[in-house]
Design a protein around this motif. Structure first.
Motif, PDB file in Angstrom:
ATOM      1  N   VAL A  67     -33.039 -16.712  -7.713  1.00  0.00           N
ATOM      2  CA  VAL A  67     -34.334 -17.382  -7.658  1.00  0.00           C
ATOM      3  C   VAL A  67     -34.066 -18.880  -7.614  1.00  0.00           C
ATOM      4  O   VAL A  67     -33.339 -19.406  -8.461  1.00  0.00           O
ATOM      5  CB  VAL A  67     -35.220 -17.048  -8.881  1.00  0.00           C
ATOM      6  CG1 VAL A  67     -36.519 -17.850  -8.823  1.00  0.00           C
ATOM      7  CG2 VAL A  67     -35.532 -15.559  -8.945  1.00  0.00           C
ATOM      8  N   VAL A  68     -34.634 -19.561  -6.630  1.00  0.00           N
ATOM      9  CA  VAL A  68     -34.458 -21.007  -6.480  1.00  0.00           C
ATOM     10  C   VAL A  68     -35.816 -21.683  -6.634  1.00  0.00           C
ATOM     11  O   VAL A  68     -36.776 -21.328  -5.941  1.00  0.00           O
ATOM     12  CB  VAL A  68     -33.834 -21.360  -5.116  1.00  0.00           C
ATOM     13  CG1 VAL A  68     -33.806 -22.873  -4.901  1.00  0.00           C
ATOM     14  CG2 VAL A  68     -32.434 -20.778  -5.013  1.00  0.00           C
ATOM     15  N   VAL A  69     -35.872 -22.656  -7.550  1.00  0.00           N
ATOM     16  CA  VAL A  69     -37.103 -23.407  -7.799  1.00  0.00           C
ATOM     17  C   VAL A  69     -36.929 -24.804  -7.218  1.00  0.00           C
ATOM     18  O   VAL A  69     -36.046 -25.558  -7.645  1.00  0.00           O
ATOM     19  CB  VAL A  69     -37.411 -23.489  -9.304  1.00  0.00           C
ATOM     20  CG1 VAL A  69     -38.698 -24.277  -9.541  1.00  0.00           C
ATOM     21  CG2 VAL A  69     -37.522 -22.095  -9.900  1.00  0.00           C
ATOM     22  N   GLU A  70     -37.769 -25.167  -6.252  1.00  0.00           N
ATOM     23  CA  GLU A  70     -37.642 -26.456  -5.570  1.00  0.00           C
ATOM     24  C   GLU A  70     -38.718 -27.416  -6.062  1.00  0.00           C
ATOM     25  O   GLU A  70     -39.909 -27.196  -5.861  1.00  0.00           O
ATOM     26  CB  GLU A  70     -37.752 -26.264  -4.057  1.00  0.00           C
ATOM     27  CG  GLU A  70     -37.520 -27.522  -3.247  1.00  0.00           C
ATOM     28  CD  GLU A  70     -38.794 -28.346  -3.059  1.00  0.00           C
ATOM     29  OE1 GLU A  70     -38.756 -29.562  -3.333  1.00  0.00           O
ATOM     30  OE2 GLU A  70     -39.806 -27.758  -2.632  1.00  0.00           O
ATOM     31  N   LEU A  71     -38.260 -28.518  -6.702  1.00  0.00           N
ATOM     32  CA  LEU A  71     -39.159 -29.561  -7.197  1.00  0.00           C
ATOM     33  C   LEU A  71     -38.669 -30.937  -6.770  1.00  0.00           C
ATOM     34  O   LEU A  71     -38.900 -31.933  -7.448  1.00  0.00           O
ATOM     35  CB  LEU A  71     -39.257 -29.475  -8.731  1.00  0.00           C
ATOM     36  CG  LEU A  71     -39.788 -28.138  -9.273  1.00  0.00           C
ATOM     37  CD1 LEU A  71     -39.660 -28.084 -10.783  1.00  0.00           C
ATOM     38  CD2 LEU A  71     -41.234 -27.919  -8.855  1.00  0.00           C
ATOM     39  N   VAL A  72     -37.982 -30.970  -5.627  1.00  0.00           N
ATOM     40  CA  VAL A  72     -37.451 -32.221  -5.096  1.00  0.00           C
ATOM     41  C   VAL A  72     -38.553 -33.024  -4.413  1.00  0.00           C
ATOM     42  O   VAL A  72     -38.644 -34.240  -4.529  1.00  0.00           O
ATOM     43  CB  VAL A  72     -36.299 -31.941  -4.108  1.00  0.00           C
ATOM     44  CG1 VAL A  72     -35.812 -33.236  -3.476  1.00  0.00           C
ATOM     45  CG2 VAL A  72     -35.157 -31.227  -4.807  1.00  0.00           C
ATOM     46  N   GLY A  73     -39.419 -32.333  -3.668  1.00  0.00           N
ATOM     47  CA  GLY A  73     -40.464 -33.001  -2.901  1.00  0.00           C
ATOM     48  C   GLY A  73     -39.951 -33.462  -1.550  1.00  0.00           C
ATOM     49  O   GLY A  73     -38.743 -33.441  -1.268  1.00  0.00           O
ATOM     50  N   GLY A  74     -40.879 -33.880  -0.689  1.00  0.00           N
ATOM     51  CA  GLY A  74     -40.503 -34.339   0.639  1.00  0.00           C
ATOM     52  C   GLY A  74     -40.167 -33.189   1.569  1.00  0.00           C
ATOM     53  O   GLY A  74     -40.180 -32.021   1.178  1.00  0.00           O
ATOM     54  N   LEU A  75     -39.849 -33.528   2.807  1.00  0.00           N
ATOM     55  CA  LEU A  75     -39.577 -32.504   3.816  1.00  0.00           C
ATOM     56  C   LEU A  75     -38.110 -32.100   3.859  1.00  0.00           C
ATOM     57  O   LEU A  75     -37.776 -30.925   3.903  1.00  0.00           O
ATOM     58  CB  LEU A  75     -40.047 -32.993   5.190  1.00  0.00           C
ATOM     59  CG  LEU A  75     -41.541 -33.322   5.310  1.00  0.00           C
ATOM     60  CD1 LEU A  75     -41.883 -33.728   6.744  1.00  0.00           C
ATOM     61  CD2 LEU A  75     -42.396 -32.137   4.875  1.00  0.00           C
ATOM     62  N   GLU A  76     -37.243 -33.073   3.908  1.00  0.00           N
ATOM     63  CA  GLU A  76     -35.798 -32.797   3.925  1.00  0.00           C
ATOM     64  C   GLU A  76     -35.137 -33.565   2.782  1.00  0.00           C
ATOM     65  O   GLU A  76     -35.556 -34.669   2.458  1.00  0.00           O
ATOM     66  CB  GLU A  76     -35.177 -33.223   5.269  1.00  0.00           C
ATOM     67  CG  GLU A  76     -35.668 -32.450   6.473  1.00  0.00           C
ATOM     68  CD  GLU A  76     -35.215 -30.986   6.490  1.00  0.00           C
ATOM     69  OE1 GLU A  76     -34.429 -30.585   5.599  1.00  0.00           O
ATOM     70  OE2 GLU A  76     -35.655 -30.259   7.392  1.00  0.00           O
ATOM     71  N   PRO A  77     -34.159 -32.960   2.122  1.00  0.00           N
ATOM     72  CA  PRO A  77     -33.472 -31.704   2.457  1.00  0.00           C
ATOM     73  C   PRO A  77     -34.159 -30.449   1.912  1.00  0.00           C
ATOM     74  O   PRO A  77     -33.571 -29.364   1.972  1.00  0.00           O
ATOM     75  CB  PRO A  77     -32.113 -31.890   1.796  1.00  0.00           C
ATOM     76  CG  PRO A  77     -32.416 -32.673   0.561  1.00  0.00           C
ATOM     77  CD  PRO A  77     -33.511 -33.633   0.967  1.00  0.00           C
TER      78      PRO A  77
END
Length: 438
Positions: A67-77
């Protein structure tokens, strides 16, 4: 599980996973073990986050978790990392509204092809549960419209202008001091944040892919204290609204998605949403009118929504199941803004002399826009008797005319306003606001 990003929300998620590990494991059906937290600078300590978990190798981290939780924001990376995670068989939880609005179809397709979950409750309205109701609870109903206050910064600013008479710049400064607004508030004030959320809501509500580029967007930068005062005098309040609705046209059904400031009657449920809170109002054919209200931003509330998705996704993996897909089978056309139909309030600064109102009414009639009401009040300046109506006299007087129309198309209203501005007695078109929520 892996966490990408350890800012305000990410750090709250990481701390909650540690502090509530036993309870979360019971709910998920298995321990939720955090294998790493991807950050830009692993040498900087994060309060309550185990330093041994910090890594700058986000690309490697997504291959070490299911399970990967993405809280970086923006489009890339962010986009590339999530696609790579799904290719490796990981389910994904994200709060990234901009990414979903821009690349939602690609991400949903990748999740379906790889047989993994893609959950994003925190992407719209923080802690308010609105994604799951649209995707699951109302799956057997027909959603007609979604009307929402989905940006806490602008709602706080407009609320301060309404309750305290502040100008926009002063209210925005107060929002920044309280942490409601970023140092660069462009995404909020110009409506970009709300437009991304509107694209997500429309995609879910109408089973139609709606990219952010198809959302008509206007911000609140042009709203003045005079606009707010005029709204108050009329028993209304100004809110930045995200509006998604089904519309009928000569060639069949379509949808319109728009974000702009609008007048709401003070007895409308959304009119009472104060401060930095959010609310989403849904109209469905069978369920009727539903309203979802709560904190729309902030580390702790948003982390609550993220963790809810994490537990759900983890439970699916334990049970070898998947959550419902985002269906885009309807593929309804997105109608241009010019075809949008609503009411309008047009505020004009005019010479206060006989015949002015008649001349203005004639212009509205010529463009097929019917006037519902007209209010007149004197403006500061030289006063010498008379009135802007069809009687009296009075050179030198100026007046404010507030014209509220019946329903008209946006294109017809725009043409009307352009023509009214050319009338000799009109000194300025002070503002044009849509009237919603009837």
């Amino acid at each position: 599980m892996a966490l990408l990003g350890c800012g305000v929300v990410g750090s709250e998620v990481a701390r909650a996973l540690t502090a509530n590990a036993q309870e979360l494991a019971a709910r998920a059906g298995a321990p939720l073990k955090l294998v790493g937290v991807a950050v830009r600078d692993a040498s900087r300590p994060r309060d309550g986050v185990d330093p041994s978990l910090l890594t700058t190798d986000a690309a490697g981290l997504v291959h070490r978790a299911d399970v990967v939780v993405e809280l970086v924001g923006g489009l890339e990376p962010a986009r590339a990392l999530l696609l790579d995670a799904m290719r490796a068989g990981a389910s994904v939880v994200t709060a990234n509204k901009a990414l979903l609005a821009e690349h939602g179809r690609e991400l949903h397709t990748a999740a379906a092809e790889r047989g993994v979950d893609l959950y994003f409750e925190a992407a719209v309205a923080g802690a308010i549960p609105i994604i799951r109701p649209l995707r699951e609870s109302l799956a057997g109903d027909r959603v007609e419209a979604v009307l929402g206050i989905v940006n806490g910064t602008t709602n706080y600013v407009l609320d301060q202008m309404d309750t305290g008479g502040a100008e926009l710049a002063d209210a925005l400064r107060a929002a920044q001091e309280l942490g409601y607004a970023e140092a660069d508030p462009t995404a909020d004030v110009e409506g970009y944040d709300a437009a991304a959320k509107a694209a997500i809501l429309a995609t879910l509500a109408f089973h139609t892919p709606v990219p952010a580029a198809d959302v008509h967007r206007e911000g609140i930068a042009g709203i003045t204290a005079a606009d707010v005062a005029a709204a108050r005098e009329a028993g209304s309040v100004i809110k930045l609204l995200a509006i998604c609705e089904r519309v009928q046209g000569p060639d069949g059904e379509g949808i319109q998605v728009r974000v702009h400031p609008a007048l709401l009657s003070r007895d409308h449920p959304l009119a009472g949403v104060r401060g930095a809170f959010n609310a989403v109002f849904v109209k469905a054919a069978a369920a009727g009118r539903l309203m979802f209200y709560g904190q729309g931003a902030g580390g702790v509330p948003t982390a609550s929504a993220v963790l809810g998705d994490v537990v759900t996704v983890a439970r699916h993996r334990v049970d070898s199941g998947l959550g419902p897909r985002v269906l885009e089978h309807a593929d309804l056309p997105v109608r241009p803004m010019g075809q949008a139909r609503t009411r309008y309030q047009v505020r004009l600064d005019v010479a206060d002399r006989p015949g002015v109102l008649a001349a203005i009414a004639q212009v509205f009639a010529e463009h097929g826009v019917s006037i519902e009401t007209v209010r007149q009040s004197a403006l500061p300046g030289p006063q010498a008797g008379g009135g802007a109506g069809d009687g009296g006299g009075g050179a030198g007087r100026t007046a404010s005319l507030v014209v509220v129309t019946h329903t008209a198309t946006d294109a017809a209203l725009a043409a009307t306003v352009a023509a009214v501005a050319e009338v000799d007695a009109v000194a300025a078109v002070a503002s044009v606001l849509r009237v919603e929520g009837d």
